[in-house]
Design a protein around this motif. Structure first.
Motif, short mmCIF file in Angstrom:
data_model
loop_
_atom_site.label_atom_id
_atom_site.label_comp_id
_atom_site.label_asym_id
_atom_site.label_seq_id
_atom_site.Cartn_x
_atom_site.Cartn_y
_atom_site.Cartn_z
N MET A 1 -3.35 3.01 8.33
CA MET A 1 -3.23 2.17 7.14
C MET A 1 -1.88 2.37 6.45
O MET A 1 -1.25 1.43 5.96
CB MET A 1 -4.38 2.47 6.17
CG MET A 1 -5.75 2.12 6.73
SD MET A 1 -7.11 2.60 5.65
CE MET A 1 -7.01 1.34 4.38
N GLU A 2 -1.43 3.63 6.43
CA GLU A 2 -0.13 3.92 5.82
C GLU A 2 1.01 3.30 6.64
O GLU A 2 1.96 2.73 6.09
CB GLU A 2 0.04 5.43 5.69
CG GLU A 2 -0.95 6.05 4.69
CD GLU A 2 -1.11 7.56 4.86
OE1 GLU A 2 -0.48 8.11 5.78
OE2 GLU A 2 -1.86 8.16 4.08
N CYS B 1 1.14 -0.46 6.11
CA CYS B 1 1.77 -0.83 4.84
C CYS B 1 3.29 -0.82 4.95
O CYS B 1 3.97 -1.72 4.48
CB CYS B 1 1.32 0.12 3.74
SG CYS B 1 2.26 -0.07 2.22
N TYR C 1 0.85 -1.17 0.00
CA TYR C 1 0.00 0.00 0.00
C TYR C 1 0.89 1.22 0.00
O TYR C 1 1.94 1.21 0.63
CB TYR C 1 -0.89 -0.02 1.25
CG TYR C 1 -2.23 0.53 0.98
CD1 TYR C 1 -3.17 -0.25 0.28
CD2 TYR C 1 -2.60 1.81 1.36
CE1 TYR C 1 -4.43 0.24 0.00
CE2 TYR C 1 -3.85 2.30 1.08
CZ TYR C 1 -4.76 1.50 0.41
OH TYR C 1 -6.01 1.99 0.13
N GLY D 1 -0.10 7.26 1.24
CA GLY D 1 -1.53 7.26 0.97
C GLY D 1 -1.94 8.18 -0.17
O GLY D 1 -1.23 8.33 -1.15
N TYR E 1 4.89 -1.89 -5.73
CA TYR E 1 3.78 -1.69 -6.64
C TYR E 1 4.24 -1.94 -8.08
O TYR E 1 4.84 -1.09 -8.69
CB TYR E 1 3.22 -0.27 -6.52
CG TYR E 1 2.16 -0.17 -5.49
CD1 TYR E 1 2.50 -0.07 -4.15
CD2 TYR E 1 0.82 -0.22 -5.84
CE1 TYR E 1 1.52 0.00 -3.19
CE2 TYR E 1 -0.16 -0.14 -4.87
CZ TYR E 1 0.20 -0.04 -3.54
OH TYR E 1 -0.77 0.03 -2.59
N ARG F 1 2.17 -4.81 3.12
CA ARG F 1 0.91 -5.15 2.47
C ARG F 1 -0.14 -4.20 3.03
O ARG F 1 0.03 -3.60 4.07
CB ARG F 1 0.51 -6.60 2.71
CG ARG F 1 0.32 -6.97 4.16
CD ARG F 1 -0.06 -8.44 4.32
NE ARG F 1 0.75 -9.32 3.53
CZ ARG F 1 0.83 -10.63 3.72
NH1 ARG F 1 0.14 -11.20 4.69
NH2 ARG F 1 1.56 -11.39 2.94
N ASP F 2 -1.26 -4.05 2.29
CA ASP F 2 -2.24 -3.06 2.74
C ASP F 2 -3.25 -3.69 3.69
O ASP F 2 -3.52 -4.88 3.66
CB ASP F 2 -2.95 -2.41 1.55
CG ASP F 2 -3.87 -3.36 0.82
OD1 ASP F 2 -5.07 -3.38 1.14
OD2 ASP F 2 -3.38 -4.07 -0.07
#
Length: 463
Positions: free
Chosen positions: A355-356, A359, A6, A10, A132, A364-365
């Motif tokens: 969430m950031e 990651c 992720y 963000g 990514y 992983r997200d």
């Protein structure tokens, strides 16, 4: 389908909902003169929703395509309009300034800092993460213009005259046939607060109930849409929740869509309205209609106690990310209560930072981790919270897309989202819809609906 990581920073900041203290206030219980027992037991219901959860992790499309095939159940076949009350209609407006509807979000950005302009590849403020492949993000980034606040497609009409509008509606329904275009012209160009005043003026002028007259002239989806537009917003949410739990089966997606996306103030108003207008306790109804970890999540949402401080504590985000990893991916089995505690209490900007941090730590997200650790309705609920923390308009855009995907149209979901977001952030939802699906929302609605129903929807959504 899952994504390997992720983006650490963000997406551009999104203002979210208003901070505490700036929300609309709900009139005290009993101020609306709804008839008791509305809607009648044994009436119809919204079309049944699919029982499976939201698409698997990563089911949100990247900026260039549709969701992964099979990641979302097809929309249910269209049913009739839900059962609405006969009798005296619903909701006489308050004698004061009237119901102002949901508040618009103030112009602000998450974390209190300036929003970053995305670099090529969609990763703001830094190099593209190596995990990514091809630089494709699993969730659409928001245009910079969307960080400056949100806006609805419906604004209060200038030079508003409730008595003149009431007269127009009366003439449109008088005699043989109905002038639906006249009804569309009035309803689609007035705010909810103005519609409440039209309703009061109609009864004062003609001694008749506008809602009852409209019900006698309209049918099907057009009737459902018109009646939804004339319900005060809090009442419409409370009515939708009651309808989702009425009769056999429960429409879990409706419960998730409302309870996991509203502000504290809105949830508290819904709980009060549910009690005063239906004589029922929302939390008790949820407990009797759901179970397990999904029940606990919804009960947590019903409290309306999420932290709404817009400032981000990055140290706490790091600690929460570590807790979530150890409660899920980092152990055999899952500590569901840890996920519930963090996702039900932290502010949306704080969850975005978490969430950031997750990651960066886990490579992983968090959305895909939730997909691996949970299933069914609780997975859908947790993902909805995270998706709203990242990009609320994108969440509603995806819901709209799937309401019109496949055979048939889930008209109740289409109506509910268009109506409830029309004065909040439907402009941004339209922008995200175009970015995610390469087709405008209005074109999609035009191809999936027909007649006066289509004309009114398009008048609300705009081009």
């Amino acid at each position: 389908m899952s994504y390997p990581g992720y983006p650490p920073t963000g997406y551009p900041a999104f203002p979210g909902y208003p901070p505490a203290g700036q929300e609309s206030s709900f009139p005290p219980p009993g101020q609306y003169s709804y008839p008791s027992g509305f809607p009648p037991v044994g009436g119809g219901a919204y079309p049944p929703t699919p029982s499976s959860g939201y698409p698997g992790a990563g089911g949100y499309p990247g900026a260039g395509g549709y969701p992964a095939p099979g990641g979302y159940p097809s929309a249910p076949q269209p049913g009739g309009a839900p059962s609405y009350p006969g009798g005296q209609g619903f909701g006489a407006p308050p004698s004061g300034a009237g119901f102002s509807g949901y508040p618009q979000a103030p112009s602000q950005s998450y974390g209190g800092g300036p929003s970053q302009v995305p670099l090529p590849g969609g990763f703001p403020g830094g190099p593209m993460p190596s995990q990514y492949p091809g630089g494709q993000a699993p969730y659409p980034s928001q245009p910079a213009s969307m960080t400056q606040g949100t806006q609805g497609t419906i604004q209060p009409a200038a030079n508003f005259d409730a008595m003149r509008d009431a007269e127009i509606l009366r003439k449109a329904m008088k005699g043989f046939g109905t002038d639906e275009q006249a009804i569309v012209d009035v309803v689609a160009n007035r705010s909810n607060d103005q519609r409440q005043k039209i309703k009061a003026a109609f009864k004062t002028m003609y001694g008749k109930d506008l809602i009852k007259d409209l019900k006698s002239e309209l049918s099907g989806n057009m009737e459902e849409l018109i009646l939804a537009l004339f319900m005060p917003p809090t009442y419409y949410d409370a009515w939708s929740l009651q309808n989702a739990m009425k009769g056999v089966g429960t429409q879990e997606r409706v419960l998730i869509e409302i309870l996991c996306t509203r502000t504290n103030q809105e949830i508290r108003e819904i709980v009060r309205c549910y009690q005063s207008e239906f004589g029922r306790d929302l939390e008790k109804d949820i407990r009797s209609d759901t179970s397990g970890h999904f029940e606990r999540l919804l009960v947590s949402m019903c409290q309306g106690n999420r932290d709404e401080n817009q400032n981000v504590n990055h140290q706490l985000a790091q600690e929460d990310a570590q807790r979530l990893y150890q409660a899920g991916e980092g152990k055999l089995g899952t500590d569901e209560s840890c996920f519930n505690m963090i996702l039900a209490t932290r502010s949306f900007p704080q969850l975005k930072a978490t969430m950031e941090a997750y990651c960066r730590m886990a490579n992983r997200d968090l959305l895909s981790s939730v997909g691996r650790e949970f299933s069914g309705s609780v997975e859908s609920g947790l993902k909805t919270i995270l998706q709203c923390a990242l990009n609320r308009p994108a969440f509603f855009a995806e819901r709209l897309y799937h309401s019109m995907k496949g055979a048939g149209t889930d008209d109740s979901t289409l109506v509910r989202i268009v109506v409830t977001r029309s004065e909040i952030d439907l402009v941004q939802i339209k922008q995200m819809f175009s970015q995610m699906y390469q087709k405008t929302l209005s074109k999609r609605i035009a191809s999936d609906t027909s007649g006066d129903y289509r004309r009114l929807l398009l008048a609300i959504v705009g081009q």
